[in-house]
Motif scaffolding. Structure first.
Motif, PDB file in Angstrom:
ATOM      1  N   ILE A  53       0.859  -1.183   0.000  1.00  0.00           N
ATOM      2  CA  ILE A  53       0.000   0.000   0.000  1.00  0.00           C
ATOM      3  C   ILE A  53       0.890   1.226   0.000  1.00  0.00           C
ATOM      4  O   ILE A  53       1.743   1.389   0.879  1.00  0.00           O
ATOM      5  N   ASP A  54       0.698   2.063  -0.996  1.00  0.00           N
ATOM      6  CA  ASP A  54       1.387   3.348  -1.026  1.00  0.00           C
ATOM      7  C   ASP A  54       0.438   4.366  -0.411  1.00  0.00           C
ATOM      8  O   ASP A  54      -0.599   4.681  -0.998  1.00  0.00           O
ATOM      9  N   PRO A  55       0.774   4.865   0.776  1.00  0.00           N
ATOM     10  CA  PRO A  55      -0.188   5.737   1.459  1.00  0.00           C
ATOM     11  C   PRO A  55      -0.379   7.091   0.780  1.00  0.00           C
ATOM     12  O   PRO A  55      -1.316   7.816   1.093  1.00  0.00           O
ATOM     13  N   SER A  56       0.504   7.439  -0.150  1.00  0.00           N
ATOM     14  CA  SER A  56       0.394   8.779  -0.740  1.00  0.00           C
ATOM     15  C   SER A  56      -0.409   8.755  -2.037  1.00  0.00           C
ATOM     16  O   SER A  56      -0.486   7.736  -2.711  1.00  0.00           O
ATOM     17  N   SER A  57      -0.981   9.867  -2.343  1.00  0.00           N
ATOM     18  CA  SER A  57      -1.627  10.212  -3.612  1.00  0.00           C
ATOM     19  C   SER A  57      -2.402   9.086  -4.299  1.00  0.00           C
ATOM     20  O   SER A  57      -1.956   8.521  -5.292  1.00  0.00           O
ATOM     21  N   PRO A  58      -3.567   8.770  -3.760  1.00  0.00           N
ATOM     22  CA  PRO A  58      -4.413   7.805  -4.466  1.00  0.00           C
ATOM     23  C   PRO A  58      -5.001   8.403  -5.744  1.00  0.00           C
ATOM     24  O   PRO A  58      -5.081   9.622  -5.888  1.00  0.00           O
TER      25      PRO A  58
END
Lengths: 318, 378
Positions: free
Chosen positions: A178-183
């Motif tokens: 999971i990349d927590p930035s910029s969905p």
């Protein structure tokens, strides 16, 4: 993916005191799939609500809560159990903004574990997405990765419209970063691998299948682009058109039945708007026009890698 | 062989509904339903019932003249609606069906706004939050669950049981006898009971669900069902405005105080057909309607007012003038209701118009503004 959804819901509960979860067995038990595990302990039984067993009640009460300023997230336990709530979803939830000329806003999320492939009994493997996508006033989205699950559930909760949030239950135990930035924006499709020969359009449970088919096709020297729709209503015609505009070929994949399925909508739009760029008819790889079969038949009944490869062959034969 | 026709089931015997004002206009008391008359404004009750009936009569006339597509008449149910509405506090929230014109009137809605839905200029017509009166709900029983959800919100907002009269709030949900058979109503009762919610279910049992008599829905009085869910049920004469007021006050007070739900059954009668599109002579005998007409809720209150001298003659003459003014307001207002903007369905389907829908809107507006081309299309 279960953990990603759990984290996303936890974040939504933390960010906004008006968010509450409601559904059958979601509190003490943490949900039959454990998506809400531990949340009742941390947020209390007024915010993580074990409801009576009644799906119309869950959605109907969510409407009243939303009118009082809350943002309810409902869990309907299985796809095949959404129908008792269909009246509330279709005649009330979807229509109250319109009926009230915009005065009533219902930020309600309806989470539904959906789709087949888990060897389950009847009513536990269905794909009801087009019933809701065909209903004006609802948004319909579905995630295919833990990353999207984490972000999309929070975006759905923050959305001011009712969102039917379809969770592909056979990928609940899929792992992923999971990349927590910029969905991505909630209504945006995502191109998973890029390709040049043919576009495979999939969503939810069929995305990993399409990706596997793309890998096999690559070994055969075919460059397949996979578009993960993510949102079915509204749907991102811009991304799909741009892809097909380049490849000239489109294959649509879903588990729901063939006729009147979402593939028909995609095919109609592509022939309408990309007619001169299509090198082949739009091919659909779908479930069949039968009720969902006994689980011992499902592996061949569901669109699998081989059927997608056959469809790619067919598209490329023109 | 043809199936044997079975006789309709007998409705279980029950006590008569509680009554405080009999059909001749005579007052009585009942220990089950205390009412301090010093707190009751009889003249206002009479005024609101009279004007509600006039509103209804005028709307029917407008339908007959082709100004409305349809009108569901409330005639005969003025006491139930006005009595219940007078028990409300400003902050209480009402979830009506589609026949609560009398409640709408008492909540201060512009009566002309009630006509839009039936004229086809809108699907709603008023601000539900401004008047604490939700839009009409046409799907039978659906609103009972919305009332339950709103009551769940009140519970979470600490808006019950504080003792502060400006803070403590309840929900009043209307339903009819037909709605008692809906699954959603059953769910609403279950939820309200299990969570002890601040909601009052006010059932106007007007004896007929279009053509189905009450015996099709139930073998017992509606109020008796409440016990099965685990909350109080009370059965009152729905043509007695004082009994309806007292029962609703009692129930709303209990709800606001944190005492949970109540089901009120107001036994009344739909004197007109279901709507202006319905023909009640096809399914019910005239004698029955005449019998109920003799129990008219307005006549008994008027008889009481005249016999006791509780109001002066001026009350009646003033009221006649107000009726004429209301009739004029409705006739003129109905014709002046703004035509809906063809863009409005597109604008209010979502919070923001999605790109595809915006394109459809553009095409539709272009079609609407261009109109049919001579010689090209019929």
């Amino acid at each position: 993916m279960v953990k990603a959804l759990n984290d996303g819901l936890r974040q939504a509960l933390t960010d906004d005191p008006k968010v509450l979860l409601m559904g059958e067995d979601i509190g003490r038990l943490g949900g039959v799939f454990r998506v809400t595990d531990g949340l009742r302990k941390d947020f209390g039984d007024l915010r993580v609500v074990d409801t009576p067993l009644g799906e119309a009640g869950i959605v109907g009460a969510a409407i009243g809560l939303a009118m009082r300023g809350y943002r309810p997230v409902c869990e309907l336990q299985f796809d095949g159990f959404v129908y008792p709530a269909a009246n509330q979803i279709i005649t009330q939830l979807a229509k109250l903004r319109h009926r009230s000329a915009g005065r009533i806003s219902l930020p309600v999320v309806i989470r539904i574990p959906y789709g087949g492939g888990i060897g389950s009994i009847e009513h536990h493997s269905e794909s009801p997405e087009t019933y809701f996508a065909h209903t004006a006033g609802l948004k319909v989205v579905t995630c295919s990765t833990p990353h999207d699950a984490f972000h999309m559930i929070q975006q759905a909760v923050a959305d001011d419209d009712p969102v039917v949030f379809l969770e592909p239950k056979r990928h609940y135990w899929t792992k992923g970063e999971i990349d927590p930035s910029s969905p991505q924006p909630l209504d945006r499709a995502v191109v998973r691998p890029e390709g040049t020969d043919v576009t495979v359009i999939a969503y939810g449970p069929t995305v990993p299948v399409a990706l596997e088919a793309a890998e096999v096709a690559a070994e055969e020297g075919r460059s397949v682009e996979v578009v993960d729709l993510r949102s079915l209503s509204p749907w991102d015609t811009t991304t799909v058109r741009a892809s097909v505009h380049r490849t000239g070929r489109a294959v649509v994949v879903h588990e729901a039945a063939h006729s009147h399925g979402f593939g028909a909508e995609v095919a109609a739009r592509l022939q309408d708007e990309e007619f001169h760029f299509l090198e082949a008819p739009v091919v659909r790889v779908t479930g069949y026009d039968t009720p969902y079969p006994p689980s011992r038949l499902e592996s061949d009944w569901l669109p699998g890698v081989d059927r997608i490869l056959n469809a790619i062959d067919r598209s490329l034969s023109y | 062989m043809a199936p044997t026709e079975t006789a309709p089931p007998e409705t279980a015997p029950s006590d008569p509904p509680i009554q405080l004002l009999d059909r001749s206009g005579k007052l009585s008391t009942d220990d089950r339903l205390p009412l301090d008359l010093a707190t009751v404004d009889l003249a206002t009750l009479h005024r609101d019932m009279t004007l509600t009936r006039r509103l209804d009569t005028e709307a029917i006339a407008l339908q007959r003249q082709g100004e409305l597509g349809l009108w569901p008449s409330l005639r005969g149910q003025e006491a139930a609606q006005v009595g219940a509405a007078h028990a409300l506090r400003r902050q209480d929230m009402v979830f009506p069906t589609y026949r609560e014109h009398g409640v709408a009137w008492c909540r201060g809605l512009d009566p002309v706004a009630l006509l839009g839905l039936f004229r086809g200029t809108t699907l709603g017509g008023w601000d539900p939050y401004a008047h604490h009166f939700n839009l009409y709900t046409l799907v039978i029983g659906a609103q009972t669950l919305h009332a339950v959800g709103y009551a769940m919100g009140l519970h979470r907002d600490d808006s019950t049981g504080t003792g502060d009269p400006d803070r403590d709030t309840a929900v009043l949900a209307f339903l009819g006898d037909g709605a008692l058979s809906e699954g959603e109503t059953n769910e609403a009762f279950v939820w309200a009971a299990a969570q002890n919610l601040p909601v009052v279910f006010f059932c106007q049992n007007n004896q007929w669900a279009i053509s189905a008599p009450y015996s099709v829905q139930s073998r017992i009085p509606a109020a008796q069902r409440a016990a099965g869910y685990g909350f109080p049920g009370i059965r009152v004469d729905g043509n007695d405005v004082l009994a309806c007021l007292a029962a609703t006050r009692q129930a709303l007070h209990r709800a606001r105080s944190g005492g949970g739900p109540t089901l009120i059954e107001a036994v009344t009668y739909r004197l007109n057909a279901h709507t202006t599109a319905d023909d009640a002579t096809r399914y019910r005998p005239a004698a029955e309607t005449e019998d109920w007409a003799a129990r008219d809720p307005l006549e008994r209150l008027e008889a009481h007012l005249r016999s006791t001298g509780a109001v002066t003659d001026d009350h009646f003459t003033d009221l006649e003038q107000r009726e004429r003014d209301l009739a004029e307001q409705l006739r003129a207002g109905c014709r002046e209701l703004a035509e809906p903007d063809p863009a409005s369905p597109f604008e209010h389907t979502y919070a923001q118009i999605p790109a595809d829908l915006r394109q459809q809107l553009r095409e539709h507006l272009e079609f609407v503004s261009t109109g049919p081309q001579d010689g090209e299309r019929q």
